[in-house]
Scaffold this motif. Structure first.
Motif, mmCIF file in Angstrom:
data_model
loop_
_atom_site.group_PDB
_atom_site.id
_atom_site.type_symbol
_atom_site.label_atom_id
_atom_site.label_comp_id
_atom_site.label_asym_id
_atom_site.label_seq_id
_atom_site.Cartn_x
_atom_site.Cartn_y
_atom_site.Cartn_z
ATOM 1 N N GLY A 139 0.813 -1.215 0.000
ATOM 2 C CA GLY A 139 0.000 0.000 0.000
ATOM 3 C C GLY A 139 0.842 1.259 0.000
ATOM 4 N N VAL A 140 1.928 1.253 0.784
ATOM 5 C CA VAL A 140 2.846 2.393 0.817
ATOM 6 C C VAL A 140 3.472 2.609 -0.561
ATOM 7 N N PHE A 141 3.877 1.503 -1.192
ATOM 8 C CA PHE A 141 4.477 1.608 -2.527
ATOM 9 C C PHE A 141 3.469 2.144 -3.539
ATOM 10 N N ALA A 142 2.232 1.615 -3.497
ATOM 11 C CA ALA A 142 1.208 2.047 -4.449
ATOM 12 C C ALA A 142 0.877 3.526 -4.248
ATOM 13 N N GLY A 143 0.772 3.950 -2.979
ATOM 14 C CA GLY A 143 0.489 5.354 -2.693
ATOM 15 C C GLY A 143 1.625 6.260 -3.132
ATOM 16 N N SER A 144 2.845 5.813 -2.925
ATOM 17 C CA SER A 144 4.019 6.597 -3.340
ATOM 18 C C SER A 144 4.086 6.726 -4.860
ATOM 19 N N LEU A 145 3.759 5.631 -5.542
ATOM 20 C CA LEU A 145 3.742 5.657 -7.003
ATOM 21 C C LEU A 145 2.685 6.635 -7.496
ATOM 22 N N GLY A 146 1.523 6.622 -6.821
ATOM 23 C CA GLY A 146 0.465 7.563 -7.186
ATOM 24 C C GLY A 146 0.890 9.004 -6.969
ATOM 25 N N ALA A 147 1.649 9.257 -5.871
ATOM 26 C CA ALA A 147 2.144 10.605 -5.595
ATOM 27 C C ALA A 147 3.130 11.043 -6.674
ATOM 28 N N PHE A 148 3.968 10.105 -7.125
ATOM 29 C CA PHE A 148 4.939 10.387 -8.182
ATOM 30 C C PHE A 148 4.230 10.774 -9.479
ATOM 31 N N LEU A 149 3.043 10.175 -9.684
ATOM 32 C CA LEU A 149 2.265 10.440 -10.901
ATOM 33 C C LEU A 149 1.147 11.449 -10.652
ATOM 34 N N ALA A 150 1.307 12.272 -9.613
ATOM 35 C CA ALA A 150 0.245 13.209 -9.198
ATOM 36 C C ALA A 150 -0.161 14.159 -10.329
ATOM 37 N N ASP A 151 0.795 14.530 -11.189
ATOM 38 C CA ASP A 151 0.481 15.435 -12.295
ATOM 39 C C ASP A 151 -0.438 14.781 -13.322
ATOM 40 N N TYR A 152 -0.522 13.459 -13.249
ATOM 41 C CA TYR A 152 -1.377 12.718 -14.189
ATOM 42 C C TYR A 152 -2.530 12.048 -13.430
ATOM 43 N N LYS A 153 -2.976 12.708 -12.347
ATOM 44 C CA LYS A 153 -3.967 12.117 -11.450
ATOM 45 C C LYS A 153 -5.248 11.705 -12.182
ATOM 46 N N LYS A 154 -5.681 12.517 -13.140
ATOM 47 C CA LYS A 154 -6.904 12.201 -13.880
ATOM 48 C C LYS A 154 -6.745 10.896 -14.659
ATOM 49 N N ILE A 155 -5.612 10.777 -15.347
ATOM 50 C CA ILE A 155 -5.349 9.564 -16.135
ATOM 51 C C ILE A 155 -5.194 8.357 -15.219
ATOM 52 N N ILE A 207 -17.212 -3.564 -9.683
ATOM 53 C CA ILE A 207 -17.566 -2.771 -10.863
ATOM 54 C C ILE A 207 -18.039 -1.377 -10.459
ATOM 55 N N LEU A 208 -18.886 -1.294 -9.434
ATOM 56 C CA LEU A 208 -19.376 0.002 -8.952
ATOM 57 C C LEU A 208 -18.226 0.854 -8.424
ATOM 58 N N LEU A 209 -17.305 0.226 -7.708
ATOM 59 C CA LEU A 209 -16.154 0.950 -7.182
ATOM 60 C C LEU A 209 -15.312 1.519 -8.320
ATOM 61 N N GLY A 210 -15.101 0.723 -9.373
ATOM 62 C CA GLY A 210 -14.339 1.194 -10.529
ATOM 63 C C GLY A 210 -15.018 2.372 -11.210
ATOM 64 N N ILE A 211 -16.337 2.306 -11.354
ATOM 65 C CA ILE A 211 -17.094 3.407 -11.975
ATOM 66 C C ILE A 211 -16.972 4.680 -11.145
ATOM 67 N N ILE A 212 -17.066 4.535 -9.809
ATOM 68 C CA ILE A 212 -16.939 5.690 -8.916
ATOM 69 C C ILE A 212 -15.556 6.328 -9.054
ATOM 70 N N MET A 213 -14.521 5.500 -9.138
ATOM 71 C CA MET A 213 -13.153 6.029 -9.288
ATOM 72 C C MET A 213 -12.994 6.798 -10.584
ATOM 73 N N ILE A 214 -13.588 6.297 -11.675
ATOM 74 C CA ILE A 214 -13.497 6.971 -12.971
ATOM 75 C C ILE A 214 -14.251 8.298 -12.938
ATOM 76 N N LEU A 215 -15.485 8.255 -12.402
ATOM 77 C CA LEU A 215 -16.307 9.475 -12.345
ATOM 78 C C LEU A 215 -15.655 10.541 -11.471
ATOM 79 N N ARG A 216 -15.046 10.114 -10.361
ATOM 80 C CA ARG A 216 -14.389 11.054 -9.459
ATOM 81 C C ARG A 216 -13.203 11.727 -10.167
ATOM 82 N N SER A 217 -12.545 11.002 -11.053
ATOM 83 C CA SER A 217 -11.397 11.566 -11.781
ATOM 84 C C SER A 217 -11.839 12.525 -12.869
ATOM 85 N N ILE A 218 -12.976 12.232 -13.495
ATOM 86 C CA ILE A 218 -13.455 13.045 -14.626
ATOM 87 C C ILE A 218 -14.126 14.318 -14.134
ATOM 88 N N LEU A 219 -14.953 14.187 -13.094
ATOM 89 C CA LEU A 219 -15.742 15.340 -12.629
ATOM 90 C C LEU A 219 -14.930 16.317 -11.783
#
Length: 209
Positions: free
Chosen positions: A58-74, A197-209
């Motif tokens: 989890g720490v690694f995944a979160g750190s990777l996400g922070a590294f890619l923060a400029d591409y958070k939407k993608i 599936i619902l969780l995935g849809i929520i994650m996508i919508l949260r990124s787009i909106l």
């Protein structure tokens, strides 16, 4: 809300068709050879073993996400799409061949060996556990924070680990509970796939909106 979701994902991993039937076997390992020996100390050590590995992931995944923060939407769209794919696989609309458990002969003779077994268990994921663990890691990556990644996977580990501990405390009554859950696997699989599936849809919508 995300912490509750990952906790539930851990809980569902525990009652999955590829995990729950092995529970009596695991508990017999933890209880030791001595008659009347308590399974609790080794069970706690086992839970600590897989928690350590999951939290590190989890720490690694979160750190990777922070590294890619400029591409958070993608990142959010990609992670959400992967979670949807995991959900579709869980519903057996198609199968992901890389979610196959690694079967190993296990010999738990002490608290330390139970800890090692927990670490081995964490990287020998069955298809059901792999789907929900993957979803939790996608949430951690999407959070772009190693602290949040740590907490999310700690919640996942709690959802998976607490039933182990509870089962160790009521060892004699576990078999009847397993039989009840096994008789409702079809419904559990359906709800589990829909949840992903619902969780995935929520994650996508949260990124787009």
């Amino acid at each position: 809300m995300e912490y509750l979701i990952t906790f539930l994902e851990g809980l569902i991993s525990f009652i999955s068709p590829c995990m729950l039937p092995l529970l009596p076997l695991y508990l017999s390992y933890f209880s030791g050879e001595k008659e009347g020996s308590s399974a609790l100390p080794r069970t706690l050590s086992f839970v600590l073993g897989f928690t350590l590995v999951f939290v590190s992931m989890g720490v690694f995944a979160g750190s990777l996400g922070a590294f890619l923060a400029d591409y958070k939407k993608i990142v959010g769209i990609v992670c959400g799409s992967l979670v949807i794919i995991l959900g579709l696989s869980y519903l057996e609309i198609f199968k992901l061949p890389f979610f196959k458990g690694i079967e190993k002969s296990v010999k738990v003779t002490s608290v330390f060996s139970a800890f090692l077994f927990g670490m081995i268990y964490s990287v020998s994921l069955t298809p059901c556990v792999g789907a929900f663990l993957g979803s939790a890691l996608m949430l951690a990556s999407d959070s772009a924070s190693w602290q949040k990644g740590l907490l999310l996977l700690l919640c996942y580990s709690a959802g998976l680990g607490l039933p182990f501990i509870f089962s160790a405390l009521i060892l004699e009554k576990v078999r009847s509970s397993i039989a009840f859950i096994k008789s409702h696997y079809k419904l559990i699989n359906l709800l589990s796939g829909i949840l992903l599936i619902l969780l995935g849809i929520i994650m996508i919508l949260r990124s787009i909106l």
